[in-house]
Design an enzyme around this catalytic site. Structure first.
Site, PDB file in Angstrom:
ATOM      1  CE  LYS A  31      18.275  13.658 -29.520  1.00  0.00           C
ATOM      2  NZ  LYS A  31      19.055  12.426 -29.594  1.00  0.00           N
ATOM      3  CG  ASP A  70      19.520   8.392 -25.303  1.00  0.00           C
ATOM      4  OD1 ASP A  70      18.538   9.090 -25.597  1.00  0.00           O
ATOM      5  OD2 ASP A  70      20.469   8.188 -26.068  1.00  0.00           O
ATOM      6  CD  GLN A  82      21.173  11.127 -32.128  1.00  0.00           C
ATOM      7  OE1 GLN A  82      21.071  11.693 -31.037  1.00  0.00           O
ATOM      8  NE2 GLN A  82      20.133  10.730 -32.816  1.00  0.00           N
TER       9      GLN A  82
HETATM   10  N1  GUN Z   1      18.703   7.921 -32.607  1.00  0.00           N
HETATM   11  C1  GUN Z   1      17.381   8.071 -32.869  1.00  0.00           C
HETATM   12  N2  GUN Z   1      16.715   8.352 -31.748  1.00  0.00           N
HETATM   13  C2  GUN Z   1      17.614   8.379 -30.739  1.00  0.00           C
HETATM   14  C3  GUN Z   1      17.522   8.618 -29.339  1.00  0.00           C
HETATM   15  O1  GUN Z   1      16.461   8.857 -28.765  1.00  0.00           O
HETATM   16  N3  GUN Z   1      18.708   8.547 -28.658  1.00  0.00           N
HETATM   17  C4  GUN Z   1      19.884   8.256 -29.257  1.00  0.00           C
HETATM   18  N4  GUN Z   1      20.984   8.200 -28.506  1.00  0.00           N
HETATM   19  N5  GUN Z   1      20.005   8.034 -30.546  1.00  0.00           N
HETATM   20  C5  GUN Z   1      18.861   8.095 -31.278  1.00  0.00           C
END
Ligand code: GUN
Length: 284
Positions: A53, A120, A97
């Site tokens: 990211k 998200d 996350q």
């Molecule tokens: N953990 C795995 N994929 C994601 C995601 O797309 N967003 C978040 N917040 N955690 C994750």
């Protein structure tokens, strides 16, 4: 004949190219979009995702902040970080996350994120809007999977779409998006009786199960479109929830792992962040 690949590398690069133009326009006006990720603990997969990211933000010119908290962080401290990021005008997209360490209440922490900063797209408000077809921020993985279907010109209306997996972050929002595209949607899960009967009926099959190569060729209809959301590590290598080599011989389109939906998830996170920044700066 082997299925055509829905290539996440190519499509995510296309999305990024379009986003870069929008970020450049914001920057030219003196506005920099910002994404903040709150990462608790030391789950290696989460660290990898967060690194990806950060790299995507760098490529686009989005300011990226990662708040790294120790695994024994208290609920109170986590919530304080969410509130701080909510109040920071330089942050337009915010996410916590997942997964969080077990002692933390993830649902409560996520519900504190301002819906307008919910990068998200899984905040209660945005999930509710999706249900009603109003579309606030949309969950990144389903949004990316839908983008793949649409960019290949795959017809969705009237098709039988089967989603396997009922998570709040993938399965449920995926089912909703397909429903809004007028598919007839079946949402299957670990308690579904005769799962293969359902999957064999799918014109569009989305696998979001979390078990390596779970979907076998005999569970797939000839000519189906197969979207593999899985990301599993087996013997040091990544594979999806679909038995790719065998299913590829039967499907019309299929997403590879890696290089499929995962790339789109990151691209859509960037898209949600840019959209949030544009909305903020438009308000002045
Ligand atoms: N953990 C795995 N994929 C994601 C995601 O797309 N967003 C978040 N917040 N955690 C994750």
């Amino acid at each position: 004949m082997a299925a055509q690949l829905l290539d996440g590398k190519v499509l995510s690069a296309q999305v990024e190219e379009e986003l870069k133009i929008r970020v450049d326009a914001l920057l030219a006006g003196g506005h920099r979009p910002g994404l903040c990720v709150i990462l608790v603990g030391d789950d290696p997969a989460s660290h990898l995702y967060v690194g990806n990211k950060e790299k995507a933000c760098d490529r686009l010119g989005i300011a990226s902040t990662t708040i790294r908290l120790p695994a024994d962080t208290t609920q109170e401290d986590l919530e304080a970080e969410v509130r701080k990021a909510n109040a920071d005008p330089a942050i337009h997209g915010l996410l916590v996350q997942l997964p969080l360490p077990r002692h933390l209440d993830g649902a409560k922490a996520l519900s504190l994120i301002l819906p307008e900063k919910d990068a998200d797209g899984i905040h209660d408000t945005n999930a509710g809007k999706l249900m009603r077809g109003e579309f606030g921020a949309v969950a990144c993985t389903p949004k990316g999977a839908l983008y793949m279907l649409k960019s290949a010109g795959i017809a969705i209306g009237g098709k039988n779409a089967v989603v396997v997996g009922r998570s709040n972050i993938v399965g449920k929002p995926m089912a909703m998006l397909l429903l809004h595209e007028n598919a007839t949607v079946t949402l299957c899960h670990s308690r579904t009786a005769d799962l293969a009967w359902h999957t064999r009926n799918a014109d569009i099959l989305v696998a979001a199960i979390g078990q390596p190569r779970f979907i076998k060729a005999d569970m797939v209809k000839e000519g189906a479109v197969v979207i593999d959301v899985g990301m599993n590590r087996v013997d040091g290598k990544f594979c999806g929830d679909v038995d790719f080599d065998a299913v590829r011989q039967k499907a019309s389109y299929i997403t590879p792992v890696p290089g499929g939906v995962g790339r789109m998830t990151i691209a859509m996170l960037m898209s949600n962040t840019v959209e949030a920044a544009e909305r903020t700066f438009a308000k002045g």
